[in-house]
Design a protein around this motif. Sequence first.
Motif, PDB file in Angstrom:
ATOM      1  N   LEU A  31       0.913  -0.777  -0.160  1.00 36.70           N
ATOM      2  CA  LEU A  31       0.684  -0.013  -0.166  1.00 36.70           C
ATOM      3  C   LEU A  31       0.782   0.844  -0.268  1.00 36.70           C
ATOM      4  O   LEU A  31       0.798   2.021  -0.384  1.00 36.70           O
ATOM      5  CB  LEU A  31      -0.911   0.315   1.625  1.00 36.70           C
ATOM      6  N   TRP A  32       2.284   0.779   0.508  1.00 36.23           N
ATOM      7  CA  TRP A  32       2.672   2.813   0.638  1.00 36.23           C
ATOM      8  C   TRP A  32       4.006   2.687  -0.398  1.00 36.23           C
ATOM      9  O   TRP A  32       4.949   2.760  -0.593  1.00 36.23           O
ATOM     10  CB  TRP A  32       3.191   2.752   1.856  1.00 36.23           C
ATOM     11  N   GLN A  33       4.053   1.489  -1.203  1.00 29.67           N
ATOM     12  CA  GLN A  33       4.647   1.609  -2.502  1.00 29.67           C
ATOM     13  C   GLN A  33       4.419   2.778  -3.341  1.00 29.67           C
ATOM     14  O   GLN A  33       3.507   3.299  -3.721  1.00 29.67           O
ATOM     15  CB  GLN A  33       5.076  -0.032  -3.618  1.00 29.67           C
ATOM     16  N   GLY A  34       5.019   3.583  -4.223  1.00 25.18           N
ATOM     17  CA  GLY A  34       5.107   4.364  -5.314  1.00 25.18           C
ATOM     18  C   GLY A  34       4.839   5.695  -4.196  1.00 25.18           C
ATOM     19  O   GLY A  34       6.173   6.225  -3.673  1.00 25.18           O
ATOM     20  N   ARG A  35       5.235   6.703  -5.351  1.00 25.71           N
ATOM     21  CA  ARG A  35       5.313   8.554  -5.106  1.00 25.71           C
ATOM     22  C   ARG A  35       4.017   8.616  -4.633  1.00 25.71           C
ATOM     23  O   ARG A  35       2.474   8.206  -5.149  1.00 25.71           O
ATOM     24  CB  ARG A  35       5.881   8.955  -6.266  1.00 25.71           C
ATOM     25  N   VAL A  36       4.089   9.939  -3.698  1.00 22.49           N
ATOM     26  CA  VAL A  36       2.540  10.816  -3.445  1.00 22.49           C
ATOM     27  C   VAL A  36       1.415  10.685  -4.527  1.00 22.49           C
ATOM     28  O   VAL A  36       0.848  10.963  -4.619  1.00 22.49           O
ATOM     29  CB  VAL A  36       2.876  11.777  -2.672  1.00 22.49           C
ATOM     30  N   THR A 110       0.679  16.222   3.118  1.00 21.21           N
ATOM     31  CA  THR A 110       1.510  16.029   2.484  1.00 21.21           C
ATOM     32  C   THR A 110       0.574  14.743   1.407  1.00 21.21           C
ATOM     33  O   THR A 110       0.300  15.206   0.644  1.00 21.21           O
ATOM     34  CB  THR A 110       2.611  15.829   2.940  1.00 21.21           C
ATOM     35  N   LEU A 111      -0.009  14.450   2.346  1.00 22.13           N
ATOM     36  CA  LEU A 111      -1.096  13.600   2.189  1.00 22.13           C
ATOM     37  C   LEU A 111      -2.194  14.192   1.416  1.00 22.13           C
ATOM     38  O   LEU A 111      -2.337  13.520   0.251  1.00 22.13           O
ATOM     39  CB  LEU A 111      -1.330  12.109   2.411  1.00 22.13           C
ATOM     40  N   ALA A 112      -2.957  14.737   1.763  1.00 24.49           N
ATOM     41  CA  ALA A 112      -3.889  15.085   1.568  1.00 24.49           C
ATOM     42  C   ALA A 112      -4.397  16.156  -0.145  1.00 24.49           C
ATOM     43  O   ALA A 112      -4.481  15.942  -0.616  1.00 24.49           O
ATOM     44  CB  ALA A 112      -5.137  15.589   3.051  1.00 24.49           C
ATOM     45  N   PHE A 113      -3.049  17.152   0.059  1.00 22.19           N
ATOM     46  CA  PHE A 113      -2.991  17.628  -1.032  1.00 22.19           C
ATOM     47  C   PHE A 113      -1.741  17.314  -2.341  1.00 22.19           C
ATOM     48  O   PHE A 113      -1.806  18.026  -3.139  1.00 22.19           O
ATOM     49  CB  PHE A 113      -2.369  19.304  -0.595  1.00 22.19           C
TER      50      PHE A 113
END
Length: 195
Positions: A31-36, A110-113
Amino acid sequence: MFGVVYGGFIVQGLALGTLFALYARDRWGRLWQGRVWDLPRAVLGTRPQQAASVAAAVLAVLPAGAHLLWACGSTRGLNADRIADRTSDFYVVEAQSAGYLVLAVAAALTLAFRRGRALPVKVPLAAAWVAGAAAACWAGWQATASLVVAESAAERPTALMNLTYAGGMIVGVLVAGLVVRFLVAHPAAANRRTV
């Protein structure tokens, strides 16, 4: 005796932390692979997530500011007992409390936007999880301890102390909720719903 007891707590804490990290990697690692920026909009960047992260940022101003003032030596809003008992540990804990709140809010925003396009997802996700949990748990402990009936007025928490504890708890819970929402809403989470 002191070294044996606290040494045992340290070993236990390190073992539990390591075991949880290994479990989390196996359970949620995909689930936490990749870029934002690469994550689907359903996972990050929805209006409720953005509203919750902005609410956390606004609510964090008072507790983070109070902790920062106390870390810098201000006595404004502290009770007489706390003022008399300030040591170097007090200043470090207050600085950490302010830092956890700021880090939790920054990671949530950072996550939400979906900021930090090249940033790996695991960086803000881990920061939000750890800092949000630290803020919620420590403020929760302080709020619970402040409910104990004090013998004198000097020991009773002030209104600012109570607002600081409540604000920190709410911010931590909001940020933790964003992390949980991320883990539930991720498309890869639908592939494995078993415990």
